[in-house]
Write a protein that holds these residues in place. Structure first.
Motif, PDB file in Angstrom:
ATOM      1  N   LEU A 104      43.940  42.421  49.527  1.00 21.97           N
ATOM      2  CA  LEU A 104      44.921  41.643  48.969  1.00 21.97           C
ATOM      3  C   LEU A 104      45.236  40.348  49.643  1.00 21.97           C
ATOM      4  O   LEU A 104      45.552  39.141  49.040  1.00 21.97           O
ATOM      5  CB  LEU A 104      46.194  42.268  48.535  1.00 21.97           C
ATOM      6  CG  LEU A 104      46.229  43.378  47.322  1.00 21.97           C
ATOM      7  CD1 LEU A 104      47.652  43.792  47.022  1.00 21.97           C
ATOM      8  CD2 LEU A 104      45.932  42.335  46.069  1.00 21.97           C
ATOM      9  N   ASP A 105      45.355  40.527  51.142  1.00 20.01           N
ATOM     10  CA  ASP A 105      45.664  39.380  51.932  1.00 20.01           C
ATOM     11  C   ASP A 105      44.500  38.224  51.805  1.00 20.01           C
ATOM     12  O   ASP A 105      44.647  37.220  51.867  1.00 20.01           O
ATOM     13  CB  ASP A 105      45.877  39.767  53.319  1.00 20.01           C
ATOM     14  CG  ASP A 105      46.150  38.675  54.242  1.00 20.01           C
ATOM     15  OD1 ASP A 105      47.175  38.020  54.167  1.00 20.01           O
ATOM     16  OD2 ASP A 105      45.390  38.417  55.078  1.00 20.01           O
ATOM     17  N   VAL A 106      43.179  38.977  51.699  1.00 21.48           N
ATOM     18  CA  VAL A 106      42.181  37.896  51.723  1.00 21.48           C
ATOM     19  C   VAL A 106      42.029  37.344  50.245  1.00 21.48           C
ATOM     20  O   VAL A 106      41.589  36.130  50.228  1.00 21.48           O
ATOM     21  CB  VAL A 106      40.922  38.887  51.791  1.00 21.48           C
ATOM     22  CG1 VAL A 106      39.534  37.986  51.685  1.00 21.48           C
ATOM     23  CG2 VAL A 106      40.965  39.155  53.371  1.00 21.48           C
ATOM     24  N   LEU A 107      42.388  38.154  49.274  1.00 20.66           N
ATOM     25  CA  LEU A 107      42.404  37.426  47.821  1.00 20.66           C
ATOM     26  C   LEU A 107      43.556  36.584  47.474  1.00 20.66           C
ATOM     27  O   LEU A 107      43.489  35.837  46.393  1.00 20.66           O
ATOM     28  CB  LEU A 107      42.401  38.640  46.674  1.00 20.66           C
ATOM     29  CG  LEU A 107      41.035  39.327  46.684  1.00 20.66           C
ATOM     30  CD1 LEU A 107      41.450  40.698  45.862  1.00 20.66           C
ATOM     31  CD2 LEU A 107      39.984  38.563  45.845  1.00 20.66           C
ATOM     32  N   ARG A 130      40.342  33.319  53.937  1.00 21.41           N
ATOM     33  CA  ARG A 130      39.210  33.819  53.144  1.00 21.41           C
ATOM     34  C   ARG A 130      38.651  35.203  53.891  1.00 21.41           C
ATOM     35  O   ARG A 130      37.923  35.844  53.295  1.00 21.41           O
ATOM     36  CB  ARG A 130      38.436  32.959  52.782  1.00 21.41           C
ATOM     37  CG  ARG A 130      38.820  31.700  52.174  1.00 21.41           C
ATOM     38  CD  ARG A 130      39.014  31.926  50.780  1.00 21.41           C
ATOM     39  NE  ARG A 130      39.460  30.743  50.011  1.00 21.41           N
ATOM     40  CZ  ARG A 130      38.563  29.986  49.331  1.00 21.41           C
ATOM     41  NH1 ARG A 130      37.352  30.415  49.080  1.00 21.41           N
ATOM     42  NH2 ARG A 130      38.880  28.910  48.559  1.00 21.41           N
ATOM     43  N   THR A 131      38.916  35.315  55.136  1.00 19.69           N
ATOM     44  CA  THR A 131      38.286  36.322  55.903  1.00 19.69           C
ATOM     45  C   THR A 131      39.165  37.097  56.758  1.00 19.69           C
ATOM     46  O   THR A 131      40.563  36.722  57.313  1.00 19.69           O
ATOM     47  CB  THR A 131      37.111  35.675  56.912  1.00 19.69           C
ATOM     48  OG1 THR A 131      37.381  34.903  57.972  1.00 19.69           O
ATOM     49  CG2 THR A 131      35.845  35.100  56.047  1.00 19.69           C
ATOM     50  N   ALA A 132      38.850  38.244  57.329  1.00 20.81           N
ATOM     51  CA  ALA A 132      39.830  38.975  58.126  1.00 20.81           C
ATOM     52  C   ALA A 132      38.781  40.078  58.813  1.00 20.81           C
ATOM     53  O   ALA A 132      38.126  40.613  58.399  1.00 20.81           O
ATOM     54  CB  ALA A 132      40.690  40.106  57.311  1.00 20.81           C
ATOM     55  N   VAL A 142      30.166  39.407  41.085  1.00 19.68           N
ATOM     56  CA  VAL A 142      31.303  39.567  40.826  1.00 19.68           C
ATOM     57  C   VAL A 142      31.523  39.395  39.405  1.00 19.68           C
ATOM     58  O   VAL A 142      31.043  38.326  38.834  1.00 19.68           O
ATOM     59  CB  VAL A 142      31.972  38.483  41.656  1.00 19.68           C
ATOM     60  CG1 VAL A 142      33.623  38.391  41.277  1.00 19.68           C
ATOM     61  CG2 VAL A 142      31.843  38.693  43.139  1.00 19.68           C
ATOM     62  N   GLU A 143      31.971  40.293  38.641  1.00 19.14           N
ATOM     63  CA  GLU A 143      32.153  40.170  37.462  1.00 19.14           C
ATOM     64  C   GLU A 143      33.428  39.431  36.887  1.00 19.14           C
ATOM     65  O   GLU A 143      34.349  39.667  37.427  1.00 19.14           O
ATOM     66  CB  GLU A 143      32.296  41.602  36.713  1.00 19.14           C
ATOM     67  CG  GLU A 143      31.087  42.336  37.076  1.00 19.14           C
ATOM     68  CD  GLU A 143      31.055  43.597  36.410  1.00 19.14           C
ATOM     69  OE1 GLU A 143      31.965  44.080  35.776  1.00 19.14           O
ATOM     70  OE2 GLU A 143      30.037  44.377  36.500  1.00 19.14           O
ATOM     71  N   CYS A 165      35.950  37.102  51.354  1.00 19.49           N
ATOM     72  CA  CYS A 165      36.074  36.288  49.799  1.00 19.49           C
ATOM     73  C   CYS A 165      35.533  34.887  49.728  1.00 19.49           C
ATOM     74  O   CYS A 165      35.876  34.135  50.278  1.00 19.49           O
ATOM     75  CB  CYS A 165      37.457  36.577  49.550  1.00 19.49           C
ATOM     76  SG  CYS A 165      37.575  36.190  47.933  1.00 19.49           S
ATOM     77  N   GLU A 166      34.528  34.763  48.810  1.00 18.59           N
ATOM     78  CA  GLU A 166      33.927  33.512  48.671  1.00 18.59           C
ATOM     79  C   GLU A 166      34.362  32.883  47.084  1.00 18.59           C
ATOM     80  O   GLU A 166      33.568  31.944  46.862  1.00 18.59           O
ATOM     81  CB  GLU A 166      32.371  33.451  48.890  1.00 18.59           C
ATOM     82  CG  GLU A 166      31.980  33.617  50.280  1.00 18.59           C
ATOM     83  CD  GLU A 166      30.429  33.761  50.432  1.00 18.59           C
ATOM     84  OE1 GLU A 166      29.858  33.489  49.200  1.00 18.59           O
ATOM     85  OE2 GLU A 166      29.970  34.165  51.437  1.00 18.59           O
ATOM     86  N   LEU A 167      35.191  33.550  46.451  1.00 19.39           N
ATOM     87  CA  LEU A 167      35.761  33.008  45.321  1.00 19.39           C
ATOM     88  C   LEU A 167      36.393  31.699  45.443  1.00 19.39           C
ATOM     89  O   LEU A 167      37.009  31.454  46.445  1.00 19.39           O
ATOM     90  CB  LEU A 167      36.386  34.283  44.552  1.00 19.39           C
ATOM     91  CG  LEU A 167      35.965  35.555  44.587  1.00 19.39           C
ATOM     92  CD1 LEU A 167      36.836  36.288  43.909  1.00 19.39           C
ATOM     93  CD2 LEU A 167      34.435  35.448  43.613  1.00 19.39           C
ATOM     94  N   ASN A 168      36.616  31.095  44.228  1.00 18.43           N
ATOM     95  CA  ASN A 168      37.143  29.578  44.163  1.00 18.43           C
ATOM     96  C   ASN A 168      38.858  30.297  43.938  1.00 18.43           C
ATOM     97  O   ASN A 168      39.251  31.391  43.718  1.00 18.43           O
ATOM     98  CB  ASN A 168      36.772  28.904  42.994  1.00 18.43           C
ATOM     99  CG  ASN A 168      36.688  29.530  41.675  1.00 18.43           C
ATOM    100  OD1 ASN A 168      37.559  30.268  41.261  1.00 18.43           O
ATOM    101  ND2 ASN A 168      35.646  29.369  40.824  1.00 18.43           N
ATOM    102  N   TRP A 169      39.389  29.211  43.911  1.00 16.71           N
ATOM    103  CA  TRP A 169      41.035  29.576  43.859  1.00 16.71           C
ATOM    104  C   TRP A 169      41.401  30.232  42.569  1.00 16.71           C
ATOM    105  O   TRP A 169      42.140  31.311  42.473  1.00 16.71           O
ATOM    106  CB  TRP A 169      42.004  28.194  43.955  1.00 16.71           C
ATOM    107  CG  TRP A 169      43.333  28.461  44.135  1.00 16.71           C
ATOM    108  CD1 TRP A 169      44.104  28.437  45.075  1.00 16.71           C
ATOM    109  CD2 TRP A 169      44.049  28.540  42.726  1.00 16.71           C
ATOM    110  NE1 TRP A 169      45.323  28.817  44.705  1.00 16.71           N
ATOM    111  CE2 TRP A 169      45.440  28.704  43.360  1.00 16.71           C
ATOM    112  CE3 TRP A 169      44.104  28.449  41.441  1.00 16.71           C
ATOM    113  CZ2 TRP A 169      46.726  28.916  42.739  1.00 16.71           C
ATOM    114  CZ3 TRP A 169      45.208  28.607  40.806  1.00 16.71           C
ATOM    115  CH2 TRP A 169      46.319  28.921  41.334  1.00 16.71           C
TER     116      TRP A 169
END
Length: 857
Positions: A427-430, A437-439, A537-538, A452-456
């Protein structure tokens, strides 16, 4: 004086008085030269002492002190006297305690070839008691490596002479490790050869022994020996050090073999990783900088506190080295978290902080319950911090609570899998409100990275979706809790990668000792390397949110009128009368409380020693064993306990304590009964007052311990998750409540292991001296000792407390088992167990008669 002392030794009713008289003789002998001791006592006294030493039916401690006195009087013949006592023993009943004391005397007084010969004959004769054989091996600590090592090698490696008791073999490993460590501190090559020989034995046991207990102890002792080797090679150059660290190389080679064996148990693989990392941080470049920072600054932090490290303090130490060092410290402590600032500084946080969380609010709204803990915050959860994290390897719940996502102890792993991120880390990364974006999670196994490479907008949707499905996804992490699915939470990692867009990858540390490659652990392949394949990623729709509607409760008009009449009507009473009634009632109430408090404190001042006990499991049995301990030592005890029934135990000098029930009106418990029993104990002139805390509310616990009782010594058995409605809701909240039981500025003992850092932190705040019972202490108690006691749990807690409270020899006191009074429920369960065992035997005998009856008819 001699006649008076002999009369006490012969005729005293209490063995404690007889022992005191014998100790007086021993003290007199210590003041004289050896040549004059023989003429100190008369022939009649010496004859009496010899009779006591050889009488197998005599009290245990009387025999022990008589033997010790004979050794002081006749040091030349002492060894023959001790061996004769061992060979002429009846080897039944309580005699095992005398034999154990005899072998300890041999180790203390005769660390020469003659003593080694006696020990060798004892090993060959193989005493029937496991406890005596353990003490025989421990007695070799007082000998040299050359004399002791052949005897220990025989019982650990020789198939014909190998001891079948795992406690005996563990005692051999520990004794040999102590002797080898002393040898390593020497300067000659012979000592290094001896240490290497010991290390090879440990490596052989790690790979071949069938007992997991023996293997784990051998692994830990091999690591300690290798650390000792490194500490004496610090002044060597790096090239020369590599050539002169054979124990370190042996340790890495052995652990690598363990990790690459597919049939190896998961729990022991995890311990092998731990062993490698504990030794690796000692060999790492610039590890001294991290060690000094930790010892001088970071270790002094309390849970949740932070320290800012300036760039000048790091010197040549990298962030990766620092977090790797902190990860090794987190094996039995809080976790550590690192955040880098833009100016090059590093912020280190010890332990976790908690705060309001969106997922927790949703969870509580969707799971209403009337039995939740009142006054507790049910909307908070862990707040991850920093880019680098070293999670604690302990601090896991032993039983699942209602709060999802907490670390849960997995039996097959012997831990909670700290190398698999918690859902709060995901949840912290998302989180769309955080730029992170990373941990990276550093554990003994290596580095686990979340990316996590998703956009905002995609992060926001995944964050809300994961918050809504938090409980369901968190369950996937706990596979293997029941002993199945040993491959780990594969579905957990894959689901979060495929449906939520957070990739989880694993990599070993880049720096490895001696430039060797990291071992390949097949147990990690399916978990991480297959999980990395699920990278799609769906863009699924969010789960439909259902919000509870809260109805507005309105009172009927007639109820409202009655309420106004009750509150506002002043008829029948004047204001002055009401004030007078209120003042008188307040004075009576407060005066009664002050008087009761004064009476309790006055009663407690009359009692020399006060011991309290608390815990989730086993506290009643522990209190009864503590009462038996002090009763056996000759003190007048008063023990208030609950268990199946509320009662107290009282004894003067009789062999068995009296068990008296406590009256509880309407069978309701109240803390005021503590005051009543304290006053009763003072009137009965009790010398030791033992009490079991039956309060659960934190305020009541604090009142009983910090204001009323103020124990001299306290014991906390464990913090197993229970009574979450009062002490919960999460497993971490239970030990926080139990810290209220630590006496301020006094002494406490605990056998807790998982939540131990929380108890340590509070003990440091309260200036309490906290003694911890390790996992070895419990497992080293042999079956012939455990079988004597009706309560087998927390036996090591009692033994360690007895030793550290300087009552000397109490663990070998046979009277403890005899004077322990069973609870009524325990006695009934023992009777049922015996009836079931008898019925089973009868059934087996009937089956054995069936063929004969068939042939007859």
């Amino acid at each position: 004086m001699e006649q008076r002392l002999n009369q006490i030794i012969r005729n005293a009713d209490s063995w404690q008085l007889r022992v005191a008289a014998l100790k007086f003789y021993i003290h007199l002998c210590s003041l004289l030269p050896v040549s004059e001791r023989e003429n100190l006592l008369s022939p009649d006294t010496i004859k009496l002492i010899v009779q006591l030493a050889q009488n197998g039916r005599e009290e245990t401690w009387v025999q022990n002190e008589s033997l010790r006195l004979l050794i002081d009087i006749y040091p030349g013949e002492a060894l023959d006297i001790l061996e004769t006592r061992l060979t002429t023993s009846n080897q039944t009943g309580d005699d095992l305690f005398v034999r154990a004391a005899v072998v300890r005397l041999i180790g203390e007084r005769f660390g020469n070839e003659q003593g080694a010969a006696v020990i060798e004959r004892l090993i060959s004769r193989r005493d029937p008691s496991d406890h005596v054989r353990v003490e025989t091996i421990r007695a070799l600590t007082g000998f040299s490596f050359e004399l002791a090592s052949p005897l220990i090698f025989r019982i650990t490696t020789n198939d014909r002479l190998r001891d079948g008791c795992e406690q005996v073999r563990v005692a051999g490993v520990e004794t040999l490790s102590d002797l080898a460590a002393k040898a390593l501190k020497g300067a000659s090559g012979n000592e290094n050869r001896q240490a290497l020989e010991t290390g090879r034995l440990f490596a052989q046991l790690i790979l071949t022994d069938k007992s997991l207990f023996v293997r784990r102890v051998a692994l830990e002792e091999l690591v300690d020996l290798a650390k000792t080797e490194v500490s004496f090679a610090e002044n060597l150059s790096e090239e020369l050090a590599k050539e002169n660290l054979p124990l370190s190389q042996l340790c890495f080679e052995t652990t690598k073999k363990v990790l690459e064996r597919n049939e190896e148990a998961l729990s022991f693989r995890r311990r092998a990783w731990w062993a490698r990392e504990q030794l690796a941080i000692v060999l790492m470049p610039s590890a001294d900088v991290a060690r000094k920072l930790f010892e001088n600054k970071i270790s002094r932090l309390y849970e949740g506190e932070r320290y800012k490290i300036k760039p000048s303090e790091l010197s040549n130490c990298s962030v990766e080295t620092l977090i790797r060092y902190l990860s090794a410290q987190a094996s039995d402590d809080f976790g550590y978290f690192i955040k880098r600032t833009n100016r090059g500084s590093i912020i280190v946080q010890r332990g976790e902080r908690w705060g309001t969380s969106f997922w927790r609010i949703l969870h509580e709204l969707r799971n209403p319950a009337p039995d939740k803990r009142k006054g507790a915050l049910h909307i908070i959860s862990r707040r991850p911090f920093g880019d680098f994290r070293a999670p604690s390897e302990i601090l896991a719940e032993l039983a699942k609570t209602r709060v999802p996502g907490e670390p849960l102890y997995i039996e097959i792993e012997n831990g909670w899998r700290p190398f698999v991120p918690l859902l709060t880390d995901y949840l912290d990364v998302l989180s769309p409100f955080s730029p992170r974006r990373t941990a990276k999670l550093s554990t003994a196994l290596g580095v686990t990275e979340l990316n996590c490479e998703l956009n905002w907008w995609a992060r926001l949707k995944s964050w809300v979706k994961l918050s809504w499905n938090f409980e369901k996804i968190a369950e996937l992490r706990n596979v293997g809790f029941d002993g199945r699915n040993p491959e780990g939470p594969v579905e957990f990692v894959q689901t979060l990668a495929a449906d939520y867009g957070v990739q989880c990858s694993y990599s070993p540390y880049s720096w490895q000792p001696f430039d060797e490659e990291a071992p390949e652990d097949s147990s990690l392949d399916k978990l991480f390397f297959e999980g990395q394949k699920a990278n799609s990623v769906e863009d699924s729709k969010l789960a439909p949110a259902t919000f509870y509607s809260f109805q507005a409760f309105t009172f009927a008009p007639f109820l409202w009128e009655q309420l106004k009449s009750f509150v506002l009507n002043l008829s029948e009473n004047t204001i002055a009368q009401l004030w007078l009634f209120f003042i008188l009632f307040a004075l009576i109430f407060m005066g009664r409380q002050i008087l009761a408090f004064y009476r309790i404190k006055r009663a407690l001042r009359k009692i020399p020693l006060i011991l309290g006990g608390w815990g989730t499991r086993g506290k009643s049995g522990t209190e009864r064993k503590k009462a038996a301990l002090f009763h056996a030592l000759g003190y007048e005890i008063f023990s208030k306990t609950t268990g199946c029934e509320a009662m107290f135990l009282h004894s003067v000098n009789e062999p068995r304590a009296s068990e008296i029930f406590l009256y509880r009106p309407y069978d309701k418990a109240t803390i005021w009964e503590m005051g009543y029993t304290a006053e009763l104990a003072a009137r009965l002139n009790a010398e030791v007052y033992l009490w079991e805390c039956m309060a659960l509310n934190p305020r009541f616990v604090r009142l009983l311990q910090r204001q009323w009782m103020q124990d001299d010594v306290s014991t906390i058995t464990n913090t197993y998750p229970d009574h979450e409605d009062i002490q919960g809701p999460a497993g971490m909240d239970i030990p926080r409540v139990m810290t209220q039981f630590l006496p301020r500025g006094k002494t406490a003992y605990t056998s807790e292991d998982q939540m131990l850092p929380i108890l340590r932190d509070e003990a440091r705040k309260q200036k309490t001296e906290l003694y911890e019972v390790s996992w070895r202490d419990y497992l080293m108690i042999t079956n012939d000792i455990l079988d004597r006691h009706p309560y087998k749990i927390h036996q090591c807690l009692l033994m360690n407390a007895a030793v550290l409270m300087t009552v000397g020899g109490a663990p070998d006191l046979p009277d403890i088992a005899m004077r322990t009074i069973r609870e009524r429920g325990l006695s009934q369960s023992l009777i049922i167990e015996r009836i079931a065992r008898l019925a089973r035997r009868c059934f087996q005998k009937s089956l054995s008669l069936m063929p004969m009856l068939t042939n007859t008819f």
